[in-house]
Design a protein around this motif. Structure first.
Motif, PDB file in Angstrom:
ATOM      1  N   LYS A  64       0.831  -1.208   0.000  1.00  0.00           N
ATOM      2  CA  LYS A  64       0.000   0.000   0.000  1.00  0.00           C
ATOM      3  C   LYS A  64       0.864   1.255   0.000  1.00  0.00           C
ATOM      4  O   LYS A  64       0.531   2.255  -0.656  1.00  0.00           O
ATOM      5  N   ALA A  67       0.874   4.322  -2.759  1.00  0.00           N
ATOM      6  CA  ALA A  67       0.777   5.742  -2.407  1.00  0.00           C
ATOM      7  C   ALA A  67       1.938   6.532  -2.998  1.00  0.00           C
ATOM      8  O   ALA A  67       1.749   7.614  -3.566  1.00  0.00           O
ATOM      9  N   VAL A 114      -4.554   5.819  -3.006  1.00  0.00           N
ATOM     10  CA  VAL A 114      -4.418   5.565  -1.575  1.00  0.00           C
ATOM     11  C   VAL A 114      -4.508   6.872  -0.793  1.00  0.00           C
ATOM     12  O   VAL A 114      -5.191   6.960   0.231  1.00  0.00           O
ATOM     13  N   VAL A 115      -3.809   7.902  -1.279  1.00  0.00           N
ATOM     14  CA  VAL A 115      -3.768   9.197  -0.586  1.00  0.00           C
ATOM     15  C   VAL A 115      -5.064   9.959  -0.835  1.00  0.00           C
ATOM     16  O   VAL A 115      -5.480  10.142  -1.982  1.00  0.00           O
ATOM     17  N   ARG A 116      -5.698  10.400   0.247  1.00  0.00           N
ATOM     18  CA  ARG A 116      -6.998  11.056   0.140  1.00  0.00           C
ATOM     19  C   ARG A 116      -6.956  12.549   0.428  1.00  0.00           C
ATOM     20  O   ARG A 116      -7.977  13.229   0.307  1.00  0.00           O
ATOM     21  N   PRO A 149       3.279   9.956   3.579  1.00  0.00           N
ATOM     22  CA  PRO A 149       2.846   8.561   3.505  1.00  0.00           C
ATOM     23  C   PRO A 149       3.468   7.719   4.623  1.00  0.00           C
ATOM     24  O   PRO A 149       4.233   8.221   5.446  1.00  0.00           O
ATOM     25  N   GLU A 174      -2.916   7.908   4.601  1.00  0.00           N
ATOM     26  CA  GLU A 174      -4.022   8.007   3.637  1.00  0.00           C
ATOM     27  C   GLU A 174      -4.816   9.291   3.870  1.00  0.00           C
ATOM     28  O   GLU A 174      -4.905  10.145   2.996  1.00  0.00           O
ATOM     29  N   THR A 175      -5.402   9.409   5.067  1.00  0.00           N
ATOM     30  CA  THR A 175      -6.154  10.609   5.436  1.00  0.00           C
ATOM     31  C   THR A 175      -5.475  11.370   6.573  1.00  0.00           C
ATOM     32  O   THR A 175      -5.822  12.526   6.821  1.00  0.00           O
TER      33      THR A 175
END
Length: 328
Positions: A45, A49, A56-58, A64, A95-96
């Protein structure tokens, strides 16, 4: 407030950009515990990213890194105090929420657990989300009532991080492990981890028959798509497959036949939002049941400066086993 070194992903009209730069501590996100990060790791994962191969990155900018081990610097959470060694997996980290490829993070205390007794920070990150997920898969198979005396187990994506730890765990528990891989030149490596047989992944990549010859009772699948469909079609009556990855794709082009004619079960494994009690059980089992010599044999280490290249390599299938990022 000062600055610290971090890998930062940002995005503009021309696309995604990744660089190592100084990050201002004042820009850390909300949380009641600040941790000095000493170690992280590189999971598939993380590679997605870093390369932008999947969304993956929001939020941007983003640091990361979904795993960390470190030392509590400050805390207003009742369960943690300055100096406590802690680890964190998931919960949207990288991610978030600003993630682990940095010398410092600020997070919610309920996301953290204390470093398990018997493990160093390095070993915890050699395990990382990959090994933690492998243990969640094994625990799910056990809860389903499957035992090694009833038949073999297959592990797909065997030479990767989840696969390497899964083989080690299953073999130590007495399972006859069939390791499916596209890197058959890694046969000696996989057998050293405990694999009894090596299966070329090409045998599982074509369109699946509704039902094929029964070959295994249990399995841990990291690949998805045609591979998972084939694995299900070859699972013995009453068996189960724990699915935890999508390295090959998100689709499942199979049939309901294994489920309704052989009573096969597909067990979905989520490591990101797993409840605290399940996390603690998994990490306790890892500290107790994982062969740490085998873990060492599958692990290499890199520095923060090497993370971006490692991300590209893991997505391209050129990393074997586990990679620890040393920040301390």
């Amino acid at each position: 407030m000062g600055t610290f070194k971090a890998i930062v992903i940002d995005k503009d009209k021309s696309g995604q950009h990744v660089e190592r730069r100084d990050f201002d501590e004042a820009d850390l996100m909300e949380g009641d515990v600040t941790v000095q990060v000493t170690h992280s790791t590189v999971n598939y994962k993380d590679g997605l990213a870093l390369t932008g191969k999947a969304p993956v990155v929001r939020r941007f900018p983003m640091i990361p890194g979904v795993d960390l081990a470190g030392i509590v610097e400050t805390s207003s959470h009742p369960d943690f105090k300055t100096g406590d060694p802690v680890i964190l997996n998931g919960w949207g980290l990288g991610e978030t929420h600003l993630g682990a490829y940095a010398e410092k993070v600020r997070v919610r205390g309920e996301w953290l657990i204390h470093l398990p007794k018997g493990l160093t920070a390095f070993q915890a990150m050699a395990i990382g989300t990959a090994g933690y997920t492998a243990m969640l898969c094994m625990m799910a198979l056990e809860r389903h009532g499957l035992r090694c005396t009833r038949g073999p187990a297959i592990v797909t994506g065997a030479a990767g991080g989840v696969g390497s730890v899964a083989i080690t765990l299953l073999a130590r528990a007495g399972w006859h492990v069939i390791a499916s891989t596209g890197r058959t030149h890694e046969a000696d490596y996989l057998k050293n981890l405990g694999a009894a047989e090596i299966l070329d992944r090409s045998e599982l990549m074509g369109p699946a028959k509704p039902l094929a010859k029964e070959r295994w009772l249990a399995g841990i699948d990291i690949v998805g798509t045609h591979t998972l469909a084939n694995v299900l079609s070859m699972t013995r009556y009453g068996g189960a497959i724990a699915a935890c990855g999508l390295a090959g794709g998100m689709d499942l082009p199979g049939s309901v036949a294994p489920f309704i004619l052989r009573g096969v079960s597909l067990l979905g494994i989520d490591s990101v939002m797993a409840p605290r009690a399940l996390r603690l059980e998994a990490w306790s089992r890892l500290a107790r049941d994982l062969d740490l010599e085998k873990l060492d044999s599958m692990t290499t280490s890199i520095t923060l400066d090497q993370v971006m290249e490692a991300g590209r390599e893991i997505v391209e299938g050129r990393i074997r086993g586990r990679v620890v990022v040393e920040l301390g």
